[in-house]
Design a protein around this motif. Structure first.
Motif, PDB file in Angstrom:
ATOM      1  N   GLY A  61       0.791  -1.229   0.000  1.00  0.00           N
ATOM      2  CA  GLY A  61       0.000   0.000   0.000  1.00  0.00           C
ATOM      3  C   GLY A  61       0.818   1.271   0.000  1.00  0.00           C
ATOM      4  N   ALA A  62       2.131   1.169  -0.052  1.00  0.00           N
ATOM      5  CA  ALA A  62       2.979   2.358   0.002  1.00  0.00           C
ATOM      6  C   ALA A  62       2.788   3.219  -1.242  1.00  0.00           C
ATOM      7  N   VAL A  63       2.926   4.523  -1.065  1.00  0.00           N
ATOM      8  CA  VAL A  63       2.837   5.479  -2.167  1.00  0.00           C
ATOM      9  C   VAL A  63       4.243   6.024  -2.426  1.00  0.00           C
ATOM     10  N   ILE A  64       4.797   5.691  -3.582  1.00  0.00           N
ATOM     11  CA  ILE A  64       6.161   6.120  -3.901  1.00  0.00           C
ATOM     12  C   ILE A  64       6.147   7.575  -4.355  1.00  0.00           C
ATOM     13  N   GLN A  65       6.979   8.384  -3.698  1.00  0.00           N
ATOM     14  CA  GLN A  65       7.093   9.793  -4.038  1.00  0.00           C
ATOM     15  C   GLN A  65       8.211  10.049  -5.050  1.00  0.00           C
ATOM     16  N   SER A  66       9.335   9.361  -4.886  1.00  0.00           N
ATOM     17  CA  SER A  66      10.471   9.548  -5.787  1.00  0.00           C
ATOM     18  C   SER A  66      11.425   8.380  -5.600  1.00  0.00           C
ATOM     19  N   SER A  67      12.345   8.223  -6.571  1.00  0.00           N
ATOM     20  CA  SER A  67      13.313   7.133  -6.489  1.00  0.00           C
ATOM     21  C   SER A  67      14.533   7.471  -7.328  1.00  0.00           C
ATOM     22  N   THR A  68      15.689   7.008  -6.864  1.00  0.00           N
ATOM     23  CA  THR A  68      16.932   7.167  -7.626  1.00  0.00           C
ATOM     24  C   THR A  68      17.712   5.852  -7.596  1.00  0.00           C
ATOM     25  N   LEU A  69      18.515   5.661  -8.629  1.00  0.00           N
ATOM     26  CA  LEU A  69      19.467   4.551  -8.680  1.00  0.00           C
ATOM     27  C   LEU A  69      20.856   5.151  -8.843  1.00  0.00           C
ATOM     28  N   ALA A  70      21.735   4.902  -7.872  1.00  0.00           N
ATOM     29  CA  ALA A  70      23.108   5.396  -7.934  1.00  0.00           C
ATOM     30  C   ALA A  70      24.043   4.252  -8.301  1.00  0.00           C
TER      31      ALA A  70
ATOM     32  N   THR B  98       8.145   8.882 -14.191  1.00  0.00           N
ATOM     33  CA  THR B  98       6.840   8.301 -13.871  1.00  0.00           C
ATOM     34  C   THR B  98       6.764   6.831 -14.272  1.00  0.00           C
ATOM     35  N   ASP B  99       7.317   6.483 -15.429  1.00  0.00           N
ATOM     36  CA  ASP B  99       7.298   5.083 -15.859  1.00  0.00           C
ATOM     37  C   ASP B  99       8.103   4.208 -14.903  1.00  0.00           C
ATOM     38  N   GLY B 100       9.259   4.695 -14.470  1.00  0.00           N
ATOM     39  CA  GLY B 100      10.073   3.929 -13.534  1.00  0.00           C
ATOM     40  C   GLY B 100       9.389   3.761 -12.194  1.00  0.00           C
ATOM     41  N   ILE B 101       8.790   4.827 -11.692  1.00  0.00           N
ATOM     42  CA  ILE B 101       8.096   4.747 -10.404  1.00  0.00           C
ATOM     43  C   ILE B 101       6.882   3.828 -10.496  1.00  0.00           C
ATOM     44  N   ASN B 102       6.139   3.933 -11.595  1.00  0.00           N
ATOM     45  CA  ASN B 102       4.983   3.044 -11.769  1.00  0.00           C
ATOM     46  C   ASN B 102       5.415   1.582 -11.815  1.00  0.00           C
ATOM     47  N   TYR B 103       6.575   1.314 -12.431  1.00  0.00           N
ATOM     48  CA  TYR B 103       7.094  -0.059 -12.430  1.00  0.00           C
ATOM     49  C   TYR B 103       7.399  -0.505 -11.008  1.00  0.00           C
ATOM     50  N   LEU B 104       8.078   0.330 -10.226  1.00  0.00           N
ATOM     51  CA  LEU B 104       8.402  -0.039  -8.850  1.00  0.00           C
ATOM     52  C   LEU B 104       7.143  -0.334  -8.042  1.00  0.00           C
TER      53      LEU B 104
ATOM     54  N   THR C  59      22.941   1.435  -5.579  1.00  0.00           N
ATOM     55  CA  THR C  59      22.008   1.723  -4.495  1.00  0.00           C
ATOM     56  C   THR C  59      20.702   2.276  -5.046  1.00  0.00           C
ATOM     57  N   LEU C  60      19.615   1.590  -4.717  1.00  0.00           N
ATOM     58  CA  LEU C  60      18.288   2.054  -5.088  1.00  0.00           C
ATOM     59  C   LEU C  60      17.662   2.725  -3.870  1.00  0.00           C
ATOM     60  N   THR C  61      17.258   3.978  -4.015  1.00  0.00           N
ATOM     61  CA  THR C  61      16.599   4.724  -2.945  1.00  0.00           C
ATOM     62  C   THR C  61      15.158   4.987  -3.354  1.00  0.00           C
ATOM     63  N   ILE C  62      14.241   4.707  -2.436  1.00  0.00           N
ATOM     64  CA  ILE C  62      12.821   4.926  -2.691  1.00  0.00           C
ATOM     65  C   ILE C  62      12.240   5.731  -1.538  1.00  0.00           C
ATOM     66  N   ASN C  63      11.702   6.892  -1.839  1.00  0.00           N
ATOM     67  CA  ASN C  63      10.986   7.702  -0.856  1.00  0.00           C
ATOM     68  C   ASN C  63       9.496   7.423  -0.999  1.00  0.00           C
ATOM     69  N   TYR C  64       8.850   7.076   0.113  1.00  0.00           N
ATOM     70  CA  TYR C  64       7.434   6.737   0.019  1.00  0.00           C
ATOM     71  C   TYR C  64       6.713   7.095   1.296  1.00  0.00           C
TER      72      TYR C  64
ATOM     73  N   ALA D 234       4.897  10.056   6.362  1.00  0.00           N
ATOM     74  CA  ALA D 234       6.171   9.534   5.868  1.00  0.00           C
ATOM     75  C   ALA D 234       6.499   8.231   6.561  1.00  0.00           C
ATOM     76  N   PHE D 235       7.032   7.316   5.813  1.00  0.00           N
ATOM     77  CA  PHE D 235       7.406   5.996   6.345  1.00  0.00           C
ATOM     78  C   PHE D 235       8.687   5.580   5.631  1.00  0.00           C
ATOM     79  N   PHE D 236       9.631   5.064   6.371  1.00  0.00           N
ATOM     80  CA  PHE D 236      10.880   4.701   5.739  1.00  0.00           C
ATOM     81  C   PHE D 236      11.479   3.461   6.375  1.00  0.00           C
ATOM     82  N   VAL D 237      12.248   2.758   5.525  1.00  0.00           N
ATOM     83  CA  VAL D 237      12.975   1.578   5.966  1.00  0.00           C
ATOM     84  C   VAL D 237      14.359   1.657   5.345  1.00  0.00           C
ATOM     85  N   THR D 238      15.384   1.352   6.114  1.00  0.00           N
ATOM     86  CA  THR D 238      16.734   1.275   5.575  1.00  0.00           C
ATOM     87  C   THR D 238      17.260  -0.129   5.763  1.00  0.00           C
ATOM     88  N   ILE D 239      17.762  -0.752   4.691  1.00  0.00           N
ATOM     89  CA  ILE D 239      18.314  -2.099   4.820  1.00  0.00           C
ATOM     90  C   ILE D 239      19.734  -2.101   4.296  1.00  0.00           C
TER      91      ILE D 239
END
Length: 201
Positions: free
Chosen positions: A69-78, A137-143, A185-190, A196-201
């Motif tokens: 049910g998470a709502v992704i706000q943004s994401s980056t791949l470094a 948007t396409d990348g976030i929708n895929y995630l 590193t894949l970072t996802i803000n959601y 706001a809810f976050f998890v770091t692994i």
């Protein structure tokens, strides 16, 4: 705050030393399969006259800790590049797309042509050191479709993505893998439940 994940699997598949661009790019089985080295090569080059190489990098990220049910706000791949060897800007520009490999936990030679055709981020010109794809948007929708499971991505060079035969010259980059300290590193803000809810692994 963000979820930050590194690959559960990464590596490259290559078709090397083909006499035509069509044979290199259109291959359905790799001549090189590497998921254990400290670098993964992405390339689209004509090394010398009539000798073509294509390599694509594949990365799997587990999103099992992010609720459906998470709502992704943004994401980056470094990704960190050790070497960028290219004779012009087009030969060091990289695209991020979906991988459609048969299994998210392994790479088979036949996966070399299992990739999508939709850009998941604005293409970037690779440089030595850290490089960041900002997912669109396409990348976030895929995630979003992969929450609770695995996201599988592919990095390929512009000439490969465009299916444009490169002229003679270098066109490759070596990206650090999960076997190094500078892992992809894949970072996802959601958000979740209105906050706001976050998890770091």
């Amino acid at each position: 705050m963000a979820y930050t994940g590194t690959p559960t699997l990464d590596g490259h598949l290559s078709m090397l030393s083909q006499t035509t661009w069509a044979a290199a790019r259109g291959s359905t089985s790799a001549t090189e399969n590497d998921t254990t080295s400290t670098t993964a090569t992405v390339r689209a080059e004509q090394a010398v006259a009539d000798v073509y190489h294509v390599s694509r990098v594949f990365l799997t990220f587990s999103l099992s800790s992010i609720p459906n049910g998470a709502v992704i706000q943004s994401s980056t791949l470094a990704v960190n590049a050790q070497n960028v060897v290219a004779s012009d800007a087009n030969l060091k520009t990289a695209h991020l797309v979906e991988s459609t490999q048969a299994s998210s936990s392994s790479l088979a030679n036949g996966d070399i042509d299992n990739y999508g055709t939709t850009n998941f981020a604005t293409p970037i010109e690779l440089a030595t050191g850290s490089n960041t794809f900002t997912l669109n948007t396409d990348g976030i929708n895929y995630l979003k479709t992969k929450l609770g499971s695995n996201a599988v991505l592919c990095i390929m060079m512009k000439k490969d993505f465009d299916n444009t035969s490169p002229s003679v010259g270098d066109g490759r980059s070596d990206l650090n893998t999960v076997e190094t300290s500078t892992k992809p590193t894949l970072t996802i803000n959601y958000t979740l439940g209105g906050g706001a809810f976050f998890v770091t692994i």
